[in-house]
Enzyme design. Structure first.
Site, PDB file in Angstrom:
ATOM      1  N   VAL A  60     -51.560   8.235 158.697  1.00  0.00           N
ATOM      2  CA  VAL A  60     -52.889   8.105 159.290  1.00  0.00           C
ATOM      3  C   VAL A  60     -52.920   7.203 160.522  1.00  0.00           C
ATOM      4  O   VAL A  60     -53.878   7.265 161.299  1.00  0.00           O
ATOM      5  CB  VAL A  60     -53.886   7.579 158.235  1.00  0.00           C
ATOM      6  CG1 VAL A  60     -53.668   6.089 157.958  1.00  0.00           C
ATOM      7  CG2 VAL A  60     -55.331   7.846 158.645  1.00  0.00           C
ATOM      8  N   TYR A  61     -51.903   6.389 160.736  1.00  0.00           N
ATOM      9  CA  TYR A  61     -51.940   5.458 161.866  1.00  0.00           C
ATOM     10  C   TYR A  61     -51.969   6.221 163.184  1.00  0.00           C
ATOM     11  O   TYR A  61     -51.061   6.993 163.500  1.00  0.00           O
ATOM     12  CB  TYR A  61     -50.734   4.523 161.852  1.00  0.00           C
ATOM     13  CG  TYR A  61     -50.692   3.541 160.693  1.00  0.00           C
ATOM     14  CD1 TYR A  61     -51.815   3.293 159.904  1.00  0.00           C
ATOM     15  CD2 TYR A  61     -49.529   2.852 160.387  1.00  0.00           C
ATOM     16  CE1 TYR A  61     -51.770   2.393 158.852  1.00  0.00           C
ATOM     17  CE2 TYR A  61     -49.473   1.947 159.332  1.00  0.00           C
ATOM     18  CZ  TYR A  61     -50.599   1.728 158.564  1.00  0.00           C
ATOM     19  OH  TYR A  61     -50.543   0.832 157.516  1.00  0.00           O
TER      20      TYR A  61
END
Length: 326
Positions: A60-61
């Site tokens: 998700v980063y």
């Protein structure tokens, strides 16, 4: 650089893990303070040169771009078998059904997506980013076991959750002969010590390696209380972590400052040295967005706090509400 076994495994990791949430396309995802590929390169390269072999990121980063940058730069500066790459699964990666969570479908699709972005055939440590209340734990744990058996993952780990949840999952893994969690990535620092009540003793008893995120409280333990940065002003998640205990937290930061001044070292070294003093901690996950960050972190490995200093650092702390998950 010092190296330790990760929990009770045979895997050797550097005593420091480079957290790679800082590296990603700023316009993608929810981290506008992240560094572009060009700006990220010097930090990842220096970490390798300093002997750090442990790198932590997540799908998700920065909408997957952190994984892309980390994989690309590591490939240019070291051999794959010399590094330990950790990533995570849970948070939403696309709109609509099955775009998030820890279902079998989500895990199977996201491990393949992470491998593609990282440019590798396997991940050394695959972690569930949070507890999924919407999926039976047996479904999650069997899927994780299957990605290990498929050779896509070497070890599995978990991140912030209640200790009872982690204990339940460990018991289910043992009962079914599934691959066991070998790490817990949780929130541990001088401004948030709630994990000392149950989670850290559980990890010690089970031989789980602890790799704390934000060991310097997103920078709050590295500078005077009223000083702000571009990240602190735009970090929405970080702002939710300290809103209820500001008065007591300020006193902790002041204690860090006093000891740092007496020692003649930056505050960051003192704050990190306290985390490193916890015997259950394998490798704190450090962030680096300025040249001196990596140097300070490495210097903290040689800073041994006295019992009196530790007592002074811990004295102002008051109980905090659970934050970082739920």
């Amino acid at each position: 650089m010092d190296y330790v076994k990760l929990g009770r495994t045979g895997l050797e990791v550097s005593r420091l893990c480079l957290g790679c949430m800082t590296y990603g396309v700023p316009e993608r995802g929810s981290h506008p303070w992240s560094l572009s590929e060009a700006d990220s390169r010097p930090f990842i390269r220096k970490a390798v040169e300093d002997g750090i072999n442990f790198f932590d990121t997540a799908n998700v980063y920065s909408d997957g771009t952190s994984e892309e940058i980390v994989g690309k730069v590591l490939k240019e500066h070291t051999r794959r078998d010399e590094v330990v790459i950790a990533t995570k699964v849970f948070n939403r990666m696309h709109k609509g059904p099955n775009g998030a969570g820890l279902s079998r479908k989500a895990i199977m699709q996201e491990i393949d997506n992470s491998l593609r972005r990282l440019g590798t055939d396997y991940v050394d440590l695959y972690q569930i980013h949070r507890f999924d209340y919407g999926t039976p734990i047996e479904e999650t744990l069997e899927a994780l076991n299957d990605v290990v058996k498929a050779g896509k993952v070497r070890y599995i780990g978990a991140s912030s959750m209640f200790a009872w949840q982690f204990a339940t999952m460990l018991a289910a893994q043992k009962a079914n002969g599934w691959a066991k969690f070998v790490t817990m990535q949780n929130y541990v620092n001088l401004l948030y010590r709630e994990e000392e009540r149950e989670m850290l003793p559980l990890c010690e008893a089970e031989g789980i390696g602890v790799i704390p995120w934000s060991p310097m409280a997103r920078g709050r333990l590295t500078r005077p209380w009223d000083t702000t940065t571009a990240r602190s002003e735009t970090d929405e998640f970080g702002q939710t972590l300290y809103s209820e205990t500001a008065e007591a937290d300020r006193k902790v930061v002041e204690a860090v400052s006093e000891i740092a001044n007496a020692r003649g070292v930056p505050m960051a070294r003192v704050a990190l040295a306290w985390v490193l003093s916890k015997k259950v901690v394998s490798a704190p996950i450090i962030g680096a967005s300025k040249p001196h960050h990596l140097d300070d972190a490495q210097a903290a490995l040689n800073l041994k706090l006295t019992g009196e200093e530790i007592a002074k650092l811990e004295a102002p702390y008051i109980p905090h509400a659970v934050v970082g998950f739920k």
